[in-house]
Write an enzyme that holds these catalytic residues in place. Sequence first.
Site, PDB file in Angstrom:
ATOM      1  N   ASP A   1     -12.142  17.988 -41.333  1.00 49.91           N
ATOM      2  CA  ASP A   1     -11.584  19.212 -40.846  1.00 49.91           C
ATOM      3  C   ASP A   1      -9.810  19.706 -40.046  1.00 49.91           C
ATOM      4  OD1 ASP A   1     -13.991  19.524 -41.943  1.00 49.91           O
ATOM      5  OD2 ASP A   1     -14.755  20.726 -40.312  1.00 49.91           O
TER       6      ASP A   1
ATOM      7  N   HIS B   1     -12.898  15.553 -37.147  1.00 48.22           N
ATOM      8  CA  HIS B   1     -11.758  16.664 -37.525  1.00 48.22           C
ATOM      9  C   HIS B   1      -9.995  15.560 -38.083  1.00 48.22           C
ATOM     10  CE1 HIS B   1     -14.217  19.015 -35.485  1.00 48.22           C
ATOM     11  NE2 HIS B   1     -13.281  19.963 -36.010  1.00 48.22           N
TER      12      HIS B   1
END
Length: 284
Positions: free
Chosen positions: A107, A252
Amino acid sequence: MKEDQQSLLGRRGLLRLAACVGAAATVHVLTADPAGTPVAPAGRTPAAGPPQAGPPQAAPPLRPSAYRLRPMTAGAPPGLAAARPPVRRKPFLRMDAPGRTMVLTFDDGPDPRYTPDILKTLRRYDVRAMFFLCGEMAVDNPDLLREMADDGHVIGNHSWSHPLIPKLTRSRIRDQLGSTSEVIEKTVGAPPRWYRAPYGAWNRASFEIGADLGMEPLGWTLDTLDWTEPGTATILGRVRRGAGPGVVVLSHDAGGNRSQSVRALRGYLPELLDRGYRITVPHA
């Protein structure tokens, strides 16, 4: 760009602890529910600063212009209307597939400091992953989007600036999702078919607007909590313990110092493959 990124990272840090909540109930990819009740936040990721308190304020339009609505058409015979995804009331959290199958997701990117190393590692092991992009990052790094697409990864929508979606009006939710979809489509030639709410905070409007834009919602099963920078060994341990058939892993590639996430991927990816897991991506 560096100053803008530093400002963004500072704003995102403000909501980290405030957004920590429990995970939502597991839903299989092929059996999600139709529209229903709003969904409370199911997780947290580094994000932009909190929305302003009080009545909704007028906000300038996001760049680029509002997204041109295009339902999914891939594989449809000429002359047939495109199918609009059903409106869900919960995001998909698992992948329903035979065997020892897992999905890796990243992400907040792309970030030129960390995303290229993640792509290099995935390429080394011939593995496909999902990248949920923020529009304000994607618009400044089109080459990374094209590299993702060329390598066969799935590019998803993670909003424009990572706000807390339930705090926004419907028009602002559409701006956040629509403008990001437009950047992705203009860059790689196809709109995203999956989206993920920042913090895992979904509501009825986000499910409805996501479906209008031709996207399905995807959450996660295993949160590495790499955004807290707990150390490479800790991230590795969480993936080792949480691995299992159908698991969707949240990591991430932007939003802070992601060097630990890069190093952890180099460690757990070959281990998962050696344990017989097939790392793949879902298809809408």
